[in-house]
Design an enzyme around this catalytic site. Structure first.
Site, PDB file in Angstrom:
ATOM      1  N   GLY A  18      31.397  59.839  -1.921  1.00 11.83           N
ATOM      2  CA  GLY A  18      32.193  58.678  -1.521  1.00 11.83           C
ATOM      3  C   GLY A  18      33.131  58.235  -2.635  1.00 11.83           C
ATOM      4  O   GLY A  18      34.287  57.878  -2.385  1.00 11.83           O
ATOM      5  N   ASP A 148      21.877  71.861   4.989  1.00  7.16           N
ATOM      6  CA  ASP A 148      21.040  71.036   5.879  1.00  7.16           C
ATOM      7  C   ASP A 148      21.253  71.499   7.314  1.00  7.16           C
ATOM      8  O   ASP A 148      22.399  71.744   7.722  1.00  7.16           O
ATOM      9  CB  ASP A 148      21.464  69.551   5.839  1.00  7.16           C
ATOM     10  CG  ASP A 148      21.242  68.905   4.484  1.00  7.16           C
ATOM     11  OD1 ASP A 148      20.562  69.529   3.647  1.00  7.16           O
ATOM     12  OD2 ASP A 148      21.757  67.789   4.277  1.00  7.16           O
ATOM     13  N   CYS A 382      25.271  34.063   4.283  1.00 10.16           N
ATOM     14  CA  CYS A 382      24.635  34.331   5.580  1.00 10.16           C
ATOM     15  C   CYS A 382      23.217  33.732   5.617  1.00 10.16           C
ATOM     16  O   CYS A 382      23.092  32.521   5.703  1.00 10.16           O
ATOM     17  CB  CYS A 382      24.676  35.805   5.919  1.00 10.16           C
ATOM     18  SG  CYS A 382      24.673  36.050   7.710  1.00 10.16           S
ATOM     19  N   HIS A 508      30.305  36.972   5.500  1.00 12.14           N
ATOM     20  CA  HIS A 508      30.029  37.812   4.326  1.00 12.14           C
ATOM     21  C   HIS A 508      31.306  38.028   3.506  1.00 12.14           C
ATOM     22  O   HIS A 508      32.013  39.025   3.734  1.00 12.14           O
ATOM     23  CB  HIS A 508      29.496  39.176   4.773  1.00 12.14           C
ATOM     24  CG  HIS A 508      28.120  39.121   5.332  1.00 12.14           C
ATOM     25  ND1 HIS A 508      27.012  39.432   4.588  1.00 12.14           N
ATOM     26  CD2 HIS A 508      27.673  38.783   6.557  1.00 12.14           C
ATOM     27  CE1 HIS A 508      25.933  39.296   5.338  1.00 12.14           C
ATOM     28  NE2 HIS A 508      26.301  38.896   6.539  1.00 12.14           N
ATOM     29  N   GLU A 510      31.648  39.074   0.544  1.00  7.41           N
ATOM     30  CA  GLU A 510      31.581  40.253  -0.329  1.00  7.41           C
ATOM     31  C   GLU A 510      32.242  41.481   0.302  1.00  7.41           C
ATOM     32  O   GLU A 510      32.716  42.360  -0.417  1.00  7.41           O
ATOM     33  CB  GLU A 510      30.115  40.556  -0.694  1.00  7.41           C
ATOM     34  CG  GLU A 510      29.230  41.139   0.409  1.00  7.41           C
ATOM     35  CD  GLU A 510      28.619  40.103   1.347  1.00  7.41           C
ATOM     36  OE1 GLU A 510      29.128  38.969   1.398  1.00  7.41           O
ATOM     37  OE2 GLU A 510      27.644  40.435   2.064  1.00  7.41           O
TER      38      GLU A 510
HETATM   39  N1  GLN Z   1      19.010  36.774   9.868  1.00  7.15           N
HETATM   40  C1  GLN Z   1      20.131  35.880   9.940  1.00  7.15           C
HETATM   41  C2  GLN Z   1      20.836  35.953  11.292  1.00  7.15           C
HETATM   42  O1  GLN Z   1      20.708  36.924  11.993  1.00  7.15           O
HETATM   43  C3  GLN Z   1      21.105  36.129   8.797  1.00  7.15           C
HETATM   44  C4  GLN Z   1      21.734  37.489   8.851  1.00  7.15           C
HETATM   45  C5  GLN Z   1      22.394  37.900   7.540  1.00  7.15           C
HETATM   46  O2  GLN Z   1      22.088  37.372   6.473  1.00  7.15           O
HETATM   47  N2  GLN Z   1      23.265  38.884   7.600  1.00  7.15           N
HETATM   48  O3  GLN Z   1      21.529  35.051  11.638  1.00  7.15           O
END
Ligand code: GLN
Length: 536
Positions: A18, A148, A382, A508, A510
């Site tokens: 990658g 593989d 999250c 998210h 990131e």
């Molecule tokens: N488990 C939580 C949800 O489904 C948070 C998910 C996460 O952190 N990506 O809402």
């Protein structure tokens, strides 16, 4: 015509296909070519969305909501170009498409077989990105190692594809290992010779060999590899261990990988690569003027790949702040109210990671109490935001038993609850709230200050949400819902007013941090942690 480059791997896995693919793409992009990368994974899952991070590292999410291999994260971080579902295909998806077509009657009267039907479907997917006319060059990385059983249809598809488009329009780069035998004091080429022989058995002569090695390859070794693997000596590329993955494009430039590729594809390499910004980034990365220690509290910390994008986002944000970010991983299960002070001692900032299920939740909540009460900069992502909401509900609002319905279906104060549209969902794969959604930021908030604008888009992967029935109570307690989805009213960011830096996101961030565009929320969190370090 679009040109196609295939990257295969030999001898062992984990050689970094990658990174090599992304580095080559970066060099070609820096010479003005439009490049994209796709990854073919030979496993039977339709996508890695249902895999535990211990199995396959982080699951990377694209703008269009595809749950994909973490290599797509490298592609985006290096190229600063968004990827999509078309950039990650698995054997599961190939077979699913073929089987669906069989049921529709697309092959009426015929026996459906690996050859030609599966290989045709693989070739169709190789072509998809090229046919969009958006790219001059498409790089296709084949997951797994040559030899593989499960990789065989892909190798055969590449052989057929090359025959169809011709050698001037395609090439194969084989990434291989040149091990060093300490007892003999020598680098050994035999595993590479065998690996190339195996490719030849399948009808593929690699054009370029990228050789992973811990020691420099002498001219003699290069000649030997070239002679016994049937490639030009210029096509033997040394890839020595690097101190950071971000060095690899420049190392490949020095080895002239890009020039060799362009010559073989009959493309011009006259324009010099423009790597000014990349070099500036590396300059900052390697010459930090300060250091911060940030705690990463999560339950998958034993495996660094589980939080790949978060770790990389810290590297980008550190360079932007000209400071070294030392990420200290802390297992959330190891934190409790007795030891929290000692466990989080000396940290300048605390990030609570995403995740699923109740394992380690108490430790995350305890870490957040510590950050909130001691004015330690805090960033929740999250599940990290959901834990912050639970923490504030219990300890500031006084809502006993406050929880997410993911952890306690019968919570008397379900401050995080399942989205309405999720309640009827039965299948687990690809059914979360996935991909990019708009978000409006509150003027004057820390979030708006970080982004420098009030309309943003960020990527999601979750089933549960802030429960708006409690919004008023939270606002009265000093919480600002500083980011809200303009259509659904869902809370996407919370911050605390009376705290130097306490911010958490349902999305998210990131996933969108790149070398060219470090994510503003990471940049500002690192800056806040730096300010905290200086105060101490
Ligand atoms: N488990 C939580 C949800 O489904 C948070 C998910 C996460 O952190 N990506 O809402």
């Amino acid at each position: 015509m679009t040109k196609y480059i295939f990257v295969t791997g030999g001898v062992t896995s984990s050689l970094g296909k990658g990174i090599i693919a992304a580095s080559l793409a970066k060099l070609l992009q820096s010479r003005g070519y439009k490049v994209t990368i796709q990854k073919f994974d030979p496993y039977i899952n339709i996508d890695p969305g249902t895999l535990n991070p211990y199995e396959h590292g982080e699951c990377y999410v694209t703008e269009d909501g595809a749950e994909t291999d973490l290599d797509l994260g490298h592609y985006e971080r290096f190229l600063n170009v968004a990827t999509s579902q078309a950039n990650n295909i698995t054997t599961g998806r190939i077979y699913q498409n073929v089987i669906n077509k069989e049921r529709e009657g697309a092959y009426l009267g015929k026996t459906v077989q690996v050859i030609p039907h599966i290989t045709d479907e693989i070739k169709r997917n190789i072509r998809l990105l090229g046919e969009s006319n958006e790219y001059d060059i498409v790089i296709t990385e084949l997951g797994g190692t040559v030899g593989d059983i499960e990789s065989l249809p892909y190798i055969e598809a590449v052989r057929q594809f090359r025959w169809e488009v011709g050698n001037n329009n395609s090439l194969v780069i084989h990434l291989t290992l040149i091990p060093f035998l300490a007892a003999a004091g020598e680098l050994k080429t035999k595993p590479t010779q065998h690996s190339v022989k195996m490719l030849l058995e399948y009808g593929i002569q690699p054009d370029i060999l990228v050789c992973r090695t811990e020691h420099q390859l002498s001219m003699d070794i290069r000649r030997k590899i070239a002679q016994f693997c049937n490639v030009h000596i210029n096509a033997v590329i040394e890839s020595i261990d690097a101190s950071t993955i971000y060095d690899v494009p420049l190392m490949m430039l020095k080895e002239q990988l890009d020039k060799t590729v362009l010559t073989k594809l009959k493309l011009s390499h006259k324009s010099e690569p423009d790597l000014e910004n990349w070099k500036n980034f590396l300059g900052h990365l390697k010459n930090p003027t300060s250091e911060v220690k940030i705690g990463l509290v999560g339950k998958y910390v034993e495996l660094p790949d589980a939080y790949k994008s978060i770790n990389e986002a810290f590297i980008h944000a550190g360079a932007k702040n000209e400071c070294k970010v030392k990420v200290v991983c802390i297992h959330s299960e190891a934190i409790n109210s007795e030891n929290v002070k000692e466990k989080l001692q000396g940290l300048d900032g605390i990030l609570v990671a995403p995740g699923f299920g109740s394992r380690g939740i108490d430790g995350k909540i305890t870490a957040i109490t510590h950050a909130r009460e001691n004015n330690v900069p805090f960033f929740g992502i999250c599940l990290g935001m959901q834990c912050a909401v639970i923490e504030i509900a219990r300890n500031v609002l006084g809502l006993e038993g406050a929880n997410s319905t993911e952890m306690d279906e019968n919570s008397p104060a379900p401050v995080i609850s399942m989205m309405e549209e999720q309640k009827t969902v039965i299948n687990k794969g690809g059914t979360m709230r996935l991909g990019s959604y708009p978000c409006e930021l509150k003027k004057g908030s820390k979030a708006a200050a970080a982004y420098g604008k009030t309309s943003i888009k960020e990527r999601h992967r979750h089933r549960y949400e802030f429960n708006n029935d409690y919004l008023k109570a939270f606002e009265q307690a000093g919480v600002t819902a500083s980011g809200v989805n303009p259509e659904s009213g869902l809370v996407e960011i919370i911050e605390l007013k009376n705290h130097p830096y306490f911010l958490a996101t349902q999305f998210h961030p990131e996933l969108k941090s790149t070398v060219a565009n470090p994510h503003p929320l990471f940049v500002n969190f690192v800056a806040a942690s730096l300010a905290n370090a200086r105060k101490k």
